[in-house]
Design an enzyme around this catalytic site. Structure first.
Site, PDB file in Angstrom:
ATOM      1  N   GLY A  46      71.635  67.914  46.279  1.00  0.00           N
ATOM      2  CA  GLY A  46      71.237  66.878  45.379  1.00  0.00           C
ATOM      3  C   GLY A  46      69.652  66.372  45.994  1.00  0.00           C
ATOM      4  O   GLY A  46      69.490  66.700  47.144  1.00  0.00           O
ATOM      5  N   GLN A  51      62.874  60.756  46.936  1.00  0.00           N
ATOM      6  CA  GLN A  51      62.635  61.739  47.799  1.00  0.00           C
ATOM      7  C   GLN A  51      61.552  62.640  47.787  1.00  0.00           C
ATOM      8  O   GLN A  51      60.964  63.563  48.748  1.00  0.00           O
ATOM      9  CB  GLN A  51      63.809  62.588  48.052  1.00  0.00           C
ATOM     10  N   CYS A  89      71.624  65.206  54.186  1.00  0.00           N
ATOM     11  CA  CYS A  89      70.647  64.458  53.054  1.00  0.00           C
ATOM     12  C   CYS A  89      69.189  65.383  53.565  1.00  0.00           C
ATOM     13  O   CYS A  89      68.928  65.530  54.764  1.00  0.00           O
ATOM     14  CB  CYS A  89      70.358  62.825  53.559  1.00  0.00           C
ATOM     15  N   LEU A  90      68.618  65.671  52.529  1.00  0.00           N
ATOM     16  CA  LEU A  90      67.202  66.505  52.591  1.00  0.00           C
ATOM     17  C   LEU A  90      66.207  65.354  53.449  1.00  0.00           C
ATOM     18  O   LEU A  90      65.179  65.893  54.055  1.00  0.00           O
ATOM     19  CB  LEU A  90      66.829  66.989  51.574  1.00  0.00           C
ATOM     20  N   HIS A 131      75.936  59.793  46.610  1.00  0.00           N
ATOM     21  CA  HIS A 131      74.853  59.693  47.677  1.00  0.00           C
ATOM     22  C   HIS A 131      73.626  59.723  46.951  1.00  0.00           C
ATOM     23  O   HIS A 131      72.765  58.914  47.185  1.00  0.00           O
ATOM     24  CB  HIS A 131      74.932  61.054  48.314  1.00  0.00           C
ATOM     25  N   GLU A 132      73.477  60.248  45.627  1.00  0.00           N
ATOM     26  CA  GLU A 132      72.224  60.271  45.132  1.00  0.00           C
ATOM     27  C   GLU A 132      71.961  59.212  44.304  1.00  0.00           C
ATOM     28  O   GLU A 132      70.749  58.521  44.466  1.00  0.00           O
ATOM     29  CB  GLU A 132      71.960  61.327  44.152  1.00  0.00           C
ATOM     30  N   HIS A 135      70.454  56.570  46.628  1.00  0.00           N
ATOM     31  CA  HIS A 135      69.133  56.645  46.943  1.00  0.00           C
ATOM     32  C   HIS A 135      68.279  55.884  45.698  1.00  0.00           C
ATOM     33  O   HIS A 135      67.238  55.269  46.340  1.00  0.00           O
ATOM     34  CB  HIS A 135      68.461  58.147  46.654  1.00  0.00           C
TER      35      HIS A 135
HETATM   36 CO    CO Z   1      69.743  62.150  50.525  1.00  0.00          CO
END
Ligand code: CO
Length: 153
Positions: A46, A51, A89-90, A131-132, A135
């Site tokens: 995701g 991000q 997480c990226l 999770h997304e 963000h």
């Molecule tokens: Co993340």
């Protein structure tokens, strides 16, 4: 064109995002395409707009050949049952966190065509959605590890 993924502790990751006013705005449509390309290149599950440097209520999830574009998503219900799972997480490359969250969620959102949609999810998809959407509120995995155990750090 892929976009640069912003890493923790950049300030934008902590901002609460603004609603997308017009999903069909060409700028938004271009951003969606770029986010999908960026997510795929990063081989992530995701990606949320903060991000890639945009403080907008927009995220993507790519799970089991289903690509979800969620505009202005809202979690409308959570299961009482909670489960522990490992999350990456990226914006935290190479790190993994054990986090406890509700097992199932229902999410309402607008899809990439601006149509109202709903997902009932469990397992990894429910995890990725939570999770997304976190963000989009400026909430990160490190905020969720208070009771959970942080690993590989
Ligand atoms: Co993340």
């Amino acid at each position: 064109m892929t976009l640069k993924i912003i890493k923790y502790p950049a300030k934008i990751l902590r901002e609460k995002t603004k609603k997308v006013k017009d999903p069909l705005d060409p700028e938004i449509q271009k951003l969606i395409t770029q986010m999908i390309e960026t997510l795929r290149e990063a081989k992530g599950l995701g990606l949320a707009a903060p991000q890639i440097g945009k403080s907008l209520r927009l995220c993507t999830v790519d799970y089991e050949n289903n690509l979800y574009v969620l505009i202005n998503p809202k979690i409308v219900s959570y299961s009482r049952n909670r489960v522990m799972m490992e999350e990456g997480c990226l914006s935290f490359p190479g790190k993994f966190f054990q986090i406890e969250r509700p097992e199932k969620v229902k999410v309402r959102y607008l899809d990439e065509k601006g149509k109202s949609a709903k997902i009932k999810a469990d397992g990894i998809l429910a995890r990725a959605l939570q999770h997304e959407i976190d963000h989009l509120e400026g909430i990160l995995v490190i905020d969720k590890t208070r009771k959970s155990k942080k690993i590989n750090d």
